[in-house]
Design a protein around this motif. Structure first.
Motif, PDB file in Angstrom:
ATOM      1  N   ILE A 230       0.843  -1.187   0.000  1.00 31.20           N
ATOM      2  CA  ILE A 230       0.000   0.000   0.000  1.00 31.20           C
ATOM      3  C   ILE A 230       0.879   1.238   0.000  1.00 31.20           C
ATOM      4  N   LEU A 231       0.662   2.124  -0.968  1.00 36.19           N
ATOM      5  CA  LEU A 231       1.512   3.291  -1.135  1.00 36.19           C
ATOM      6  C   LEU A 231       0.804   4.616  -0.859  1.00 36.19           C
ATOM      7  N   ALA A 232      -0.525   4.607  -0.901  1.00 35.03           N
ATOM      8  CA  ALA A 232      -1.239   5.882  -0.802  1.00 35.03           C
ATOM      9  C   ALA A 232      -2.430   5.784   0.139  1.00 35.03           C
ATOM     10  N   ALA A 233      -2.248   5.114   1.267  1.00 31.63           N
ATOM     11  CA  ALA A 233      -3.355   4.889   2.194  1.00 31.63           C
ATOM     12  C   ALA A 233      -3.961   6.193   2.706  1.00 31.63           C
ATOM     13  N   SER A 234      -3.159   7.213   2.882  1.00 33.85           N
ATOM     14  CA  SER A 234      -3.666   8.476   3.407  1.00 33.85           C
ATOM     15  C   SER A 234      -4.583   9.194   2.428  1.00 33.85           C
ATOM     16  N   LYS A 235      -4.483   8.831   1.141  1.00 32.80           N
ATOM     17  CA  LYS A 235      -5.322   9.453   0.119  1.00 32.80           C
ATOM     18  C   LYS A 235      -6.491   8.544  -0.289  1.00 32.80           C
ATOM     19  N   ASN A 236      -6.470   7.302   0.158  1.00 34.05           N
ATOM     20  CA  ASN A 236      -7.413   6.305  -0.329  1.00 34.05           C
ATOM     21  C   ASN A 236      -8.425   5.941   0.756  1.00 34.05           C
ATOM     22  N   SER A 237      -9.575   5.449   0.346  1.00 37.59           N
ATOM     23  CA  SER A 237     -10.596   5.055   1.324  1.00 37.59           C
ATOM     24  C   SER A 237     -11.531   4.020   0.713  1.00 37.59           C
ATOM     25  N   PHE A 238     -11.932   3.058   1.535  1.00 31.81           N
ATOM     26  CA  PHE A 238     -12.771   1.926   1.130  1.00 31.81           C
ATOM     27  C   PHE A 238     -13.851   1.758   2.184  1.00 31.81           C
ATOM     28  N   ALA A 239     -15.101   1.818   1.775  1.00 28.01           N
ATOM     29  CA  ALA A 239     -16.215   1.813   2.715  1.00 28.01           C
ATOM     30  C   ALA A 239     -17.086   0.582   2.572  1.00 28.01           C
ATOM     31  N   ILE A 240     -17.464   0.000   3.713  1.00 29.53           N
ATOM     32  CA  ILE A 240     -18.464  -1.049   3.799  1.00 29.53           C
ATOM     33  C   ILE A 240     -19.715  -0.432   4.429  1.00 29.53           C
ATOM     34  N   VAL A 241     -20.874  -0.676   3.838  1.00 28.05           N
ATOM     35  CA  VAL A 241     -22.126  -0.107   4.339  1.00 28.05           C
ATOM     36  C   VAL A 241     -22.970  -1.212   4.962  1.00 28.05           C
ATOM     37  N   GLU A 242     -23.409  -0.991   6.204  1.00 29.12           N
ATOM     38  CA  GLU A 242     -24.279  -1.942   6.897  1.00 29.12           C
ATOM     39  C   GLU A 242     -25.466  -1.197   7.509  1.00 29.12           C
ATOM     40  N   LYS A 366     -30.661  14.579  12.054  1.00 29.63           N
ATOM     41  CA  LYS A 366     -30.421  13.709  10.917  1.00 29.63           C
ATOM     42  C   LYS A 366     -29.129  14.120  10.228  1.00 29.63           C
ATOM     43  N   ASP A 367     -28.299  13.141   9.880  1.00 32.54           N
ATOM     44  CA  ASP A 367     -27.042  13.446   9.197  1.00 32.54           C
ATOM     45  C   ASP A 367     -27.327  13.930   7.780  1.00 32.54           C
ATOM     46  N   CYS A 368     -26.769  15.076   7.455  1.00 34.24           N
ATOM     47  CA  CYS A 368     -27.093  15.739   6.190  1.00 34.24           C
ATOM     48  C   CYS A 368     -25.832  16.339   5.587  1.00 34.24           C
ATOM     49  N   GLY A 369     -25.211  15.600   4.686  1.00 37.69           N
ATOM     50  CA  GLY A 369     -24.023  16.095   4.002  1.00 37.69           C
ATOM     51  C   GLY A 369     -22.820  16.286   4.889  1.00 37.69           C
ATOM     52  N   ASN A 370     -22.843  15.732   6.102  1.00 38.20           N
ATOM     53  CA  ASN A 370     -21.757  15.962   7.056  1.00 38.20           C
ATOM     54  C   ASN A 370     -20.841  14.756   7.230  1.00 38.20           C
ATOM     55  N   LYS A 371     -21.056  13.687   6.454  1.00 41.52           N
ATOM     56  CA  LYS A 371     -20.197  12.515   6.556  1.00 41.52           C
ATOM     57  C   LYS A 371     -19.215  12.474   5.387  1.00 41.52           C
ATOM     58  N   GLN A 372     -17.991  12.110   5.701  1.00 41.69           N
ATOM     59  CA  GLN A 372     -16.952  12.074   4.689  1.00 41.69           C
ATOM     60  C   GLN A 372     -17.249  11.015   3.642  1.00 41.69           C
ATOM     61  N   LYS A 373     -16.875  11.319   2.431  1.00 39.72           N
ATOM     62  CA  LYS A 373     -17.073  10.385   1.329  1.00 39.72           C
ATOM     63  C   LYS A 373     -15.873   9.444   1.247  1.00 39.72           C
ATOM     64  N   SER A 374     -16.076   8.291   0.619  1.00 38.12           N
ATOM     65  CA  SER A 374     -14.999   7.341   0.375  1.00 38.12           C
ATOM     66  C   SER A 374     -14.877   7.107  -1.122  1.00 38.12           C
ATOM     67  N   ASN A 375     -13.740   6.591  -1.543  1.00 40.89           N
ATOM     68  CA  ASN A 375     -13.531   6.352  -2.975  1.00 40.89           C
ATOM     69  C   ASN A 375     -14.337   5.172  -3.489  1.00 40.89           C
ATOM     70  N   VAL A 376     -14.559   4.170  -2.629  1.00 33.39           N
ATOM     71  CA  VAL A 376     -15.284   2.961  -3.018  1.00 33.39           C
ATOM     72  C   VAL A 376     -16.301   2.628  -1.936  1.00 33.39           C
ATOM     73  N   PHE A 377     -17.544   2.343  -2.352  1.00 35.23           N
ATOM     74  CA  PHE A 377     -18.590   1.905  -1.438  1.00 35.23           C
ATOM     75  C   PHE A 377     -19.066   0.513  -1.832  1.00 35.23           C
ATOM     76  N   SER A 378     -19.018  -0.405  -0.854  1.00 37.56           N
ATOM     77  CA  SER A 378     -19.511  -1.773  -1.040  1.00 37.56           C
ATOM     78  C   SER A 378     -20.824  -1.899  -0.293  1.00 37.56           C
ATOM     79  N   VAL A 379     -21.906  -2.260  -1.030  1.00 40.47           N
ATOM     80  CA  VAL A 379     -23.245  -2.348  -0.430  1.00 40.47           C
ATOM     81  C   VAL A 379     -23.887  -3.669  -0.837  1.00 40.47           C
ATOM     82  N   SER A 380     -24.149  -4.522   0.144  1.00 37.27           N
ATOM     83  CA  SER A 380     -24.723  -5.844  -0.138  1.00 37.27           C
ATOM     84  C   SER A 380     -26.215  -5.894   0.196  1.00 37.27           C
ATOM     85  N   TYR A 381     -26.921  -4.819  -0.097  1.00 34.00           N
ATOM     86  CA  TYR A 381     -28.347  -4.729   0.193  1.00 34.00           C
ATOM     87  C   TYR A 381     -29.089  -4.281  -1.050  1.00 34.00           C
ATOM     88  N   ALA A 382     -30.370  -4.676  -1.152  1.00 32.31           N
ATOM     89  CA  ALA A 382     -31.129  -4.335  -2.346  1.00 32.31           C
ATOM     90  C   ALA A 382     -32.616  -4.500  -2.098  1.00 32.31           C
TER      91      ALA A 382
END
Length: 646
Positions: A230-242, A366-382
């Motif tokens: 891993i070379l750029a962890a400080s710039k990268n982000s990976f999100a799991i949504v539950e 209610k959270d409204c535009g105040n949460k940081q974004k991530s580069n990748v979002f994994s969502v196993s719901y539908a």
């Protein structure tokens, strides 16, 4: 464009229309399990909210391809949040037209509010009787077989001159959130347990991947590095949504890590709570722990200890347990303040209400535009496509497109019931859902103004059906085969064609080739065979016999839920390489993976099918198909191709 619905069918009697009014949405059947029970108290109030038409939304498709297609000179030049907000903000004309309509309908301007993002108009203290008059409709109370009620109507109309300025109105037709259930989360693409057994001590042994899929199996199948640098962890982000009550168990993660990534023992994902979301420990069993344990365990293991993983946990315990959350609205609200409907837009009958007045409820705003974004979002719901109105899905899909413009990748599972819907529901010709019905779920075609069921049907899960996200399915190592042999499509994998979203430009060549050489043996009475519809999945990875630890026991599970975190890990590693090279994250990946340049970056899956609704479903064939999509990824080839792009 596919920001609007297909206009394929006409002829429904427009009982609510007149020369000066037009039906905006109409439903002729109810989602599975709901029934109309009574009229509401007409003096009671409801929070009427009007979603305004967004400016330039018809250009979203082209703008997204401009920054996502590998042949574009603007590839990777993602937009800022402010640029997106300004470009798509509803016009002042739309705001004024909506407000004038309400005033002319007898609503004092003092009761009319505009949301912060200027995307919604809200009416305060509006009685049910007033709403019925304004919308030329009639409300009823609906009840679900598992409990819980909704206030809704079957159709509503608006003045013809107002209609071009609005997208949808709530509360009206929308049964948007999953209904209350006896247990578990009905919108989750829950894994199906295969067996329970102790962990094999030979965790790096690849000889048993046909009966137990483990991290080493994934690495061998798709050439994922065992110890990523891993070379750029400080710039990268990976999100799991539950979604609460789904939650991981730390001791289970440690048992899993001890076998497959010892350096991760004791490590946990970075926790981001949305609307009071918690890693709850009040309810502990396989059903509520398997999903989170798998998603987080595999995500962290495959990216390795050098890349942190974020957990976005949504909903407090009362809302999560009551199953009243909307389908992903709360996540989008938290990420984008211009989309957020904090002071107008969310439907309290289905979306979480915060501060939550329930005992033990989250008391914050209610959270409204105040949460940081991530580069990748994994969502196993539908959700089943047929359970939600087109306008509701379209508005959310457009938001995923706007986030894609900002360089974000969204991965959604394609479903676990073949050509059927959640809980293996199929359709009868009148649109009602049942496990005994003959038609592929979720079946409806509609004009831009109407919403009603016909005999035609399809298989598409929302949000995987959205052309601005990546829908991912499941394959398997065949019994008796090894990781070095071709996989086949998993019979459970959801796949098919949407009746809401049109065929996106990036997918046209693949769909044309599919119909030219492998036209399915079904007619328009069973699925949308127009050849002009968005197809899913986009691609797949192994989702059968997956090893996961829950409550100290090792279980082999199956489901397309495996695909988002595994593929998300690969995209995260590719983003790391690009960011280290001074480039942008890949963002919306579909235009690239469907391009000719990426043709050799996938292992074609030519066997297997996804049966359901009394049929064999679709077949795995050469090229793209509605079972495994483009096939399975070859990680190193994909990484090198993306590194070669600007």
């Amino acid at each position: 464009m596919f920001a609007v619905a297909f206009a394929l069918l006409t002829g429904l009697t427009l009982v609510l229309s007149s020369p000066s009014r037009s039906i905006h949405e109409q439903r002729t059947n109810l989602p599975h399990g709901w029934s109309r029970i009574r009229r509401p108290d007409l003096s009671g109030t409801l929070p009427l909210r009007i979603a305004l038409k967004q400016s330039n939304i018809d250009k979203l498709h082209d703008r997204l391809l401009d920054v996502s297609h590998p042949e574009s000179e603007n590839y990777g030049k993602h937009w800022t949040l402010e640029e997106v907000k300004t470009y798509f903000q509803p016009s002042e004309d739309s705001v004024e037209v909506a407000m004038q309509w309400l005033e002319e309908s007898g609503v004092e301007r003092a009761r009319i509010e505009i949301s912060k993002g200027r995307n919604w108009v809200q009416v305060k203290d509006l009685s049910v009787a007033e709403a019925e008059r304004i919308l030329s409709t009639e409300y009823h109370i609906y009840e679900h077989i598992h409990g819980g009620t909704r206030l809704a109507c079957s159709a509503y109309s608006v003045p013809s001159h107002v209609q071009p300025h609005i997208e949808l109105i709530t509360p009206t037709l929308h049964f948007d959130g999953p209904p209350p259930s006896k247990r578990g989360h009905l919108s989750a693409r829950s894994f199906k347990a295969v067996d329970i057994a102790p962990l094999d001590s030979a965790t790096d042994d690849l000889s048993n991947c046909d009966v137990r899929t483990t991290p080493p199996c994934y690495r061998a199948l798709y050439n994922i590095p065992a110890e990523p640098t891993i070379l750029a962890a400080s710039k990268n982000s990976f999100a799991i949504v539950e979604y609460t009550p789904q939650a991981y168990i730390g001791s289970d993660l440690d048992l899993f890590f001890a076998n497959f990534s010892p350096s991760l023992v004791g490590r946990r994902p970075e926790f981001i709570s949305i609307d009071g979301g918690v890693v709850q420990t009040e309810e502990m069993d396989f059903e509520v722990n398997i999903e989170s344990n798998f998603d987080i365990g595999y995500a962290m293991t495959l990216v390795g200890p050098g890349q942190p993983v974020r957990l976005y946990q949504l909903e407090d315990i009362p809302e999560g347990s009551a199953q009243l959350l909307g389908p992903f609205n709360d996540l989008l609200d938290a990420l984008d303040g211009s989309y957020c409907t904090e002071d107008g837009g969310d439907d309290p009958s289905v979306d979480g209400v915060y501060p939550d007045p329930a005992p033990g409820g989250y008391q914050g705003p209610k959270d409204c535009g105040n949460k940081q974004k991530s580069n990748v979002f994994s969502v196993s719901y539908a959700n089943n496509e047929g359970d939600l109105t087109p306008f509701y899905q379209i508005r959310q899909c457009n938001e995923y497109g706007k986030l894609g413009l900002m360089g974000i990748t969204f991965l959604f599972a394609s479903g676990d019931s073949g050509v059927a819907g959640n809980n293996e529901l199929c359709l009868f010709p009148n649109g009602t859902q049942s496990v005994d019905a003959p038609l592929f779920n979720r079946s409806f075609r509609f004009s831009q103004l109407l919403y009603y069921f016909r005999l035609t049907c399809t298989t598409a899960m929302f949000p995987a059906n959205c052309p601005f996200v990546t829908g991912v399915g499941a394959t398997q190592v065949n019994p008796g085969s090894t990781v070095f042999d071709p996989e086949s499509a998993a019979s459970l994998t959801g796949g098919g064609f949407s009746n809401i979203f049109a065929l996106p430009d990036y997918q046209k060549s693949a769909i044309e080739e599919f119909y030219k050489f492998h036209k399915p043996p079904y007619g328009a009475d069973q699925y949308n065979n127009s050849q002009k519809a968005r197809g899913i999945p986009d691609f797949s990875v192994n989702g059968v016999n997956c090893t996961v630890v829950a409550e100290g026991l090792t279980i082999a599970v199956a489901g397309t839920s495996a695909a988002p975190p595994v593929i998300g890990a690969m995209i995260t590693l590719i983003n790391d390489a690009r960011l280290a090279a001074g480039k942008s994250p890949v963002g919306f990946i579909n235009p690239a993976i469907y391009s000719d340049a990426f043709r050799d970056a996938f292992n074609d899956i030519t066997s297997g099918n996804n049966p359901g609704c009394g049929t064999n479903g679709f077949e795995g064939v050469q090229g793209w198909d509605p079972v495994s999509g483009l096939g399975t990824p070859a990680f190193e080839k994909m990484r090198d191709l993306w590194l070669g792009l600007p």
